[in-house]
Write an enzyme that holds these catalytic residues in place. Sequence first.
Site, mmCIF file in Angstrom:
data_model
loop_
_atom_site.group_PDB
_atom_site.id
_atom_site.type_symbol
_atom_site.label_atom_id
_atom_site.label_comp_id
_atom_site.label_asym_id
_atom_site.label_seq_id
_atom_site.Cartn_x
_atom_site.Cartn_y
_atom_site.Cartn_z
ATOM 1 N N ASP A 44 0.835 -1.193 0.000
ATOM 2 C CA ASP A 44 0.000 0.000 0.000
ATOM 3 C C ASP A 44 0.875 1.251 0.000
ATOM 4 O OD1 ASP A 44 -2.034 1.794 0.319
ATOM 5 O OD2 ASP A 44 -2.997 0.700 1.949
ATOM 6 N N CYS A 82 -6.176 4.053 -3.396
ATOM 7 C CA CYS A 82 -6.490 2.671 -3.009
ATOM 8 C C CYS A 82 -7.723 2.064 -3.653
ATOM 9 C CB CYS A 82 -6.703 2.579 -1.503
ATOM 10 S SG CYS A 82 -5.251 2.920 -0.538
ATOM 11 N N LYS A 136 -5.618 -5.855 3.820
ATOM 12 C CA LYS A 136 -6.501 -4.699 3.608
ATOM 13 C C LYS A 136 -7.477 -4.897 2.449
ATOM 14 C CE LYS A 136 -6.078 0.067 2.034
ATOM 15 N NZ LYS A 136 -5.335 1.329 2.148
ATOM 16 N N HIS A 138 -10.696 -2.524 1.776
ATOM 17 C CA HIS A 138 -10.994 -1.174 1.293
ATOM 18 C C HIS A 138 -11.905 -1.143 0.068
ATOM 19 C CE1 HIS A 138 -9.345 3.208 1.454
ATOM 20 N NE2 HIS A 138 -10.586 3.083 1.838
ATOM 21 N N HIS A 229 1.523 2.008 4.165
ATOM 22 C CA HIS A 229 0.634 3.155 4.379
ATOM 23 C C HIS A 229 0.891 3.759 5.759
ATOM 24 C CE1 HIS A 229 -3.189 5.341 4.583
ATOM 25 N NE2 HIS A 229 -3.450 5.006 3.333
ATOM 26 N N ASP A 287 -0.224 -0.609 -4.890
ATOM 27 C CA ASP A 287 -1.577 -0.220 -5.313
ATOM 28 C C ASP A 287 -1.610 1.160 -5.962
ATOM 29 O OD1 ASP A 287 -1.138 1.246 -2.969
ATOM 30 O OD2 ASP A 287 -3.223 1.107 -2.318
ATOM 31 N N ASN A 288 -0.622 1.990 -5.629
ATOM 32 C CA ASN A 288 -0.521 3.326 -6.231
ATOM 33 C C ASN A 288 0.840 3.904 -5.852
ATOM 34 O OD1 ASN A 288 -2.965 3.854 -3.815
ATOM 35 N ND2 ASN A 288 -0.929 4.715 -3.510
#
Length: 379
Positions: A44, A82, A136, A138, A229, A287-288
Amino acid sequence: ARVKRLRLRPRVCGPRRASLPWQCPPSPASPWSRPPHVVFIMTDDQGYNDIGYHSGDIRTPTLDRLAAEGVKLENYYTQPICTPSRSQFITGRYQIHTGLQHSIIHPRQPNCLPLDVPTLPQRLQELGYSTHMVGKWHLGFYKRDCLPTRRGFHTYLGSLTGSVDYYTYHSCDGPGVCGYDLREGEKVAWSQAGKYSTHLYTQRVRKILASHDPAAQPLFIFLSFQAVHTPLQSPRSYVYPYRQMGNVERRKYAAMVAAVDEAVHNVTYALRKYGYYRNTVLIFSTDNGGQPLFGGSNWPLRGRKGTYWEGGIRGVGFVHSPLLRRKRRVSRALLHVTDWYPTLVRLAGGNASEGLDGHDAWAAISEGRESPRLEILRE
Ligand SMILES: *[C@@H]1O[C@H](CO)[C@@H](O)[C@H](O)[C@H]1NC(C)=O
Ligand SMILES: *[C@@H]1O[C@H](CO)[C@@H](O)[C@H](O)[C@H]1NC(C)=O
């Protein structure tokens, strides 16, 4: 004497039709007698400059080695935040088709991944896989039908919201709106609090691997780390090697990445120990982009998480597998996070012809053929 010339012409994607000169013939269905186990590891907010092989200040020996032995994806894109990214991974569809293009799903929002859109784990279940998610989610949880266990996973351990404390699993959605967010299946996992999530999740993966027979049924594990994160938390031992680093945020962040690196080491160790490794495809993806305000770095790319600059959407990723045809490569094929769904469904022996935005990219990844994709939708 005449020497017979060796013919080493690789099979390239020929022009099939003048109008579609790039079109490649479809790659053959799962070339293995037994469908491969798939372990998809997502981090993340890990930025472009936050993995050893891109970075001058972060060390990830395990990830570096796995990537070097496999295929590094160096033209790979995600969404800048996310929920949209994760929704694309799990549905193979752009976020404009699921209504998730606006932002993340906030904890109090009555919203989740649309229930009529099939998910990758659902498809893999249909193809006979045992499917497990750790970490996670989300993708919304306002009603039971939204939960990972109702969206294709046989088991689940993890947090449903976007960010929680790494030890207490407490999470706040504004002042005074706080709660405990760690689930085992559909129940609150009170007893697991206190364990650092990177450790807890890795231990869980080891348990799943230990309790399965790799010869009996293919396995899909989606290991979705909360790391790296915010909040910036890690056991002290991981910080020690970075104690000289001047930027305190970066120091903590580097420690969290180090814990992930160790976690991936433990996962691959378990894959070998329990007899999965030779028939496993391991995929690593962020994820980003990274968030430089909290220790991340996308250098030399411009922008950060939440932006559509390269630094926000260029994904760090690689594939490691004994099943790759051409290993030890850097792939510059254009790939996108929606591509995993059709790629993995095809690897599992299924067909993914249901109007997806993703493309089956296995031939590009494994054999170095051209990407089936010419463009990506960003916003
Ligand atoms: C990896 O395994 C070792 C040995 O069992 C353990 O001490 C360590 O905490 C594990 N690391 C992670 C990140 O799970
Ligand atoms: C793919 O699956 C759909 C239904 O999910 C089916 O109608 C179609 O015939 C299948 N295509 C192939 C090539 O197997």
